[in-house]
Design a protein around this motif. Structure first.
Motif, PDB file in Angstrom:
ATOM      1  N   LYS A   1      34.394  39.561  43.082  1.00 45.05           N
ATOM      2  CA  LYS A   1      34.921  38.718  41.994  1.00 45.05           C
ATOM      3  C   LYS A   1      35.211  39.555  40.753  1.00 45.05           C
ATOM      4  CE  LYS A   1      32.768  34.462  43.505  1.00 45.05           C
ATOM      5  NZ  LYS A   1      31.721  33.472  43.283  1.00 45.05           N
ATOM      6  N   ARG A   2      34.328  40.523  40.443  1.00 43.26           N
ATOM      7  CA  ARG A   2      34.567  41.404  39.288  1.00 43.26           C
ATOM      8  C   ARG A   2      35.849  42.211  39.473  1.00 43.26           C
ATOM      9  NH1 ARG A   2      28.913  41.671  38.564  1.00 43.26           N
ATOM     10  NH2 ARG A   2      28.610  43.278  40.123  1.00 43.26           N
TER      11      ARG A   2
ATOM     12  N   GLY B   1      38.440  41.330  41.266  1.00 39.58           N
ATOM     13  CA  GLY B   1      39.552  40.387  41.071  1.00 39.58           C
ATOM     14  C   GLY B   1      39.808  40.097  39.610  1.00 39.58           C
ATOM     15  N   SER B   2      38.757  39.899  38.848  1.00 44.13           N
ATOM     16  CA  SER B   2      38.900  39.645  37.399  1.00 44.13           C
ATOM     17  C   SER B   2      39.486  40.848  36.694  1.00 44.13           C
ATOM     18  CB  SER B   2      37.550  39.301  36.781  1.00 44.13           C
ATOM     19  OG  SER B   2      37.092  38.070  37.261  1.00 44.13           O
TER      20      SER B   2
ATOM     21  N   TYR C   1      43.168  40.987  37.363  1.00 42.93           N
ATOM     22  CA  TYR C   1      43.889  39.928  36.637  1.00 42.93           C
ATOM     23  C   TYR C   1      43.959  40.226  35.148  1.00 42.93           C
ATOM     24  CZ  TYR C   1      45.093  35.363  34.776  1.00 42.93           C
ATOM     25  OH  TYR C   1      45.704  34.354  34.102  1.00 42.93           O
ATOM     26  N   GLU C   2      42.859  40.667  34.572  1.00 36.53           N
ATOM     27  CA  GLU C   2      42.778  40.831  33.122  1.00 36.53           C
ATOM     28  C   GLU C   2      43.297  42.178  32.621  1.00 36.53           C
ATOM     29  OE1 GLU C   2      38.700  40.039  32.217  1.00 36.53           O
ATOM     30  OE2 GLU C   2      38.838  38.008  33.011  1.00 36.53           O
TER      31      GLU C   2
END
Length: 102
Positions: A92-93, A95-96, A99-100
């Motif tokens: 998840k990190r 992926g974030s 994205y960011e």
């Protein structure tokens, strides 16, 4: 987060397949072959991953070690067997971060 190491670990088709299969292990591996070990909480035995990839065990173990060093999988040793499961928090990190930051 060691982003370079993570992205290097993801640059191999077999390692991507492993992560994909471990996302829903019951859809891709035989729970009966796991014996008493719950593949959802403990992970999938290296022998099942090796068989599914149709590769030798040393290559698959090397791929799993790369994913483990990148923080994308956890390993659990029970007796003579090692089981692997995804590290959902780290995934998840990643992926974030994509994205960011990218």
């Amino acid at each position: 987060m060691d982003t370079l190491n993570i992205f290097k670990s993801l640059s191999n088709e077999a390692r991507l397949k492993i992560l994909y299969w471990l996302k829903s292990p019951r859809d891709h591996f035989d729970p009966v072959r796991q014996g008493e070990v719950d593949m959802d909480t403990v992970g999938v035995c290296v022998s099942q991953i090796t068989e599914k990839l149709n590769m030798n065990q040393s290559t698959v173990s090397q791929y799993l070690s790369i994913l483990q060093r990148a923080g994308l999988v956890h390993a659990t040793r029970i007796g003579k067997w090692t089981y692997y499961r995804r590290n959902e928090e780290e995934i998840k990190r990643v992926g974030s971060f994509m994205y960011e930051e990218l």
